[in-house]
Write a protein that holds these residues in place. Sequence first.
Motif, PDB file in Angstrom:
ATOM      1  N   VAL A  53       0.853  -1.197   0.000  1.00 39.70           N
ATOM      2  CA  VAL A  53       0.000   0.000   0.000  1.00 39.70           C
ATOM      3  C   VAL A  53       0.884   1.240   0.000  1.00 39.70           C
ATOM      4  O   VAL A  53       0.639   2.189  -0.754  1.00 39.70           O
ATOM      5  CB  VAL A  53      -0.968  -0.003   1.205  1.00 39.70           C
ATOM      6  CG1 VAL A  53      -1.664   1.343   1.339  1.00 39.70           C
ATOM      7  CG2 VAL A  53      -2.003  -1.113   1.077  1.00 39.70           C
ATOM      8  N   VAL A  59      -4.215   1.195  -2.804  1.00 44.32           N
ATOM      9  CA  VAL A  59      -4.631   0.057  -3.617  1.00 44.32           C
ATOM     10  C   VAL A  59      -6.123   0.141  -3.881  1.00 44.32           C
ATOM     11  O   VAL A  59      -6.871   0.752  -3.118  1.00 44.32           O
ATOM     12  CB  VAL A  59      -4.289  -1.300  -2.959  1.00 44.32           C
ATOM     13  CG1 VAL A  59      -2.794  -1.519  -2.893  1.00 44.32           C
ATOM     14  CG2 VAL A  59      -4.907  -1.434  -1.589  1.00 44.32           C
ATOM     15  N   ASP A  60      -6.545  -0.472  -4.966  1.00 44.58           N
ATOM     16  CA  ASP A  60      -7.961  -0.544  -5.300  1.00 44.58           C
ATOM     17  C   ASP A  60      -8.581  -1.843  -4.822  1.00 44.58           C
ATOM     18  O   ASP A  60      -9.788  -1.905  -4.581  1.00 44.58           O
ATOM     19  CB  ASP A  60      -8.158  -0.444  -6.824  1.00 44.58           C
ATOM     20  CG  ASP A  60      -7.650   0.866  -7.376  1.00 44.58           C
ATOM     21  OD1 ASP A  60      -7.900   1.904  -6.743  1.00 44.58           O
ATOM     22  OD2 ASP A  60      -6.998   0.852  -8.434  1.00 44.58           O
ATOM     23  N   MET A  61      -7.739  -2.901  -4.721  1.00 40.06           N
ATOM     24  CA  MET A  61      -8.277  -4.216  -4.380  1.00 40.06           C
ATOM     25  C   MET A  61      -7.227  -5.049  -3.661  1.00 40.06           C
ATOM     26  O   MET A  61      -6.055  -5.022  -4.009  1.00 40.06           O
ATOM     27  CB  MET A  61      -8.716  -4.946  -5.655  1.00 40.06           C
ATOM     28  CG  MET A  61      -9.324  -6.317  -5.408  1.00 40.06           C
ATOM     29  SD  MET A  61      -9.852  -7.151  -6.931  1.00 40.06           S
ATOM     30  CE  MET A  61     -11.360  -6.248  -7.283  1.00 40.06           C
ATOM     31  N   ILE A  88      -9.378  -0.885   3.861  1.00 40.62           N
ATOM     32  CA  ILE A  88      -9.596  -2.324   3.703  1.00 40.62           C
ATOM     33  C   ILE A  88     -10.458  -2.795   4.870  1.00 40.62           C
ATOM     34  O   ILE A  88      -9.984  -2.924   6.000  1.00 40.62           O
ATOM     35  CB  ILE A  88      -8.249  -3.078   3.669  1.00 40.62           C
ATOM     36  CG1 ILE A  88      -7.411  -2.598   2.478  1.00 40.62           C
ATOM     37  CG2 ILE A  88      -8.468  -4.579   3.627  1.00 40.62           C
ATOM     38  CD1 ILE A  88      -5.969  -3.090   2.484  1.00 40.62           C
ATOM     39  N   GLN A 106     -15.668  -7.053   0.594  1.00 36.15           N
ATOM     40  CA  GLN A 106     -15.524  -5.798   1.325  1.00 36.15           C
ATOM     41  C   GLN A 106     -16.847  -5.376   1.949  1.00 36.15           C
ATOM     42  O   GLN A 106     -17.918  -5.709   1.455  1.00 36.15           O
ATOM     43  CB  GLN A 106     -14.976  -4.682   0.432  1.00 36.15           C
ATOM     44  CG  GLN A 106     -15.940  -4.142  -0.600  1.00 36.15           C
ATOM     45  CD  GLN A 106     -15.971  -4.962  -1.878  1.00 36.15           C
ATOM     46  OE1 GLN A 106     -15.280  -5.969  -2.009  1.00 36.15           O
ATOM     47  NE2 GLN A 106     -16.781  -4.526  -2.828  1.00 36.15           N
ATOM     48  N   VAL A 112     -11.644   0.083  -0.459  1.00 42.34           N
ATOM     49  CA  VAL A 112     -10.871  -0.929  -1.184  1.00 42.34           C
ATOM     50  C   VAL A 112     -11.713  -2.193  -1.325  1.00 42.34           C
ATOM     51  O   VAL A 112     -12.294  -2.665  -0.348  1.00 42.34           O
ATOM     52  CB  VAL A 112      -9.551  -1.252  -0.435  1.00 42.34           C
ATOM     53  CG1 VAL A 112      -8.801  -2.395  -1.097  1.00 42.34           C
ATOM     54  CG2 VAL A 112      -8.680  -0.001  -0.352  1.00 42.34           C
TER      55      VAL A 112
END
Length: 134
Positions: A53, A59-61, A88, A106, A112
């Motif tokens: 990160v 991060v997106d995922m 997250i 999520q 995220v």
Amino acid sequence: IDYFNHASGLLGVSGSSADIRELLKREAEGDPHAHAALELYAYQIKKYVGAYVAVLGGVDMLVFTGTVGERSAPIRKRIAEGLGYFGIVLDSVKNENCFERDMLLQAPGAAVQIAVVCSREMDELARLTQVLHH
């Protein structure tokens, strides 16, 4: 070298097994060494997540895959705990209902996405075998 390859890590810390399923069972029975091994395992993965990160600037995922990532809700939970600062946030109900299937885990509103992606290694080997034989 044999010691590092076969007697350290989860086995070395737990003193009993390197199998996550076995360690979860032993932890539920009150084994403090299994608990310590599982905590260390999740801690090490969290360190890598945090490092990525930071290096990537976010991060997106977050993707869980492989045997443990696809099959172990308790391990996914342990890893995701405390990562809310990065956006997250795991939905515990979705996490508990995910076993060996692709799914987004999520919590609603989390910044995220968290995904379980089945590796399908055998499917890929079969596909490559077909390609090579045609």
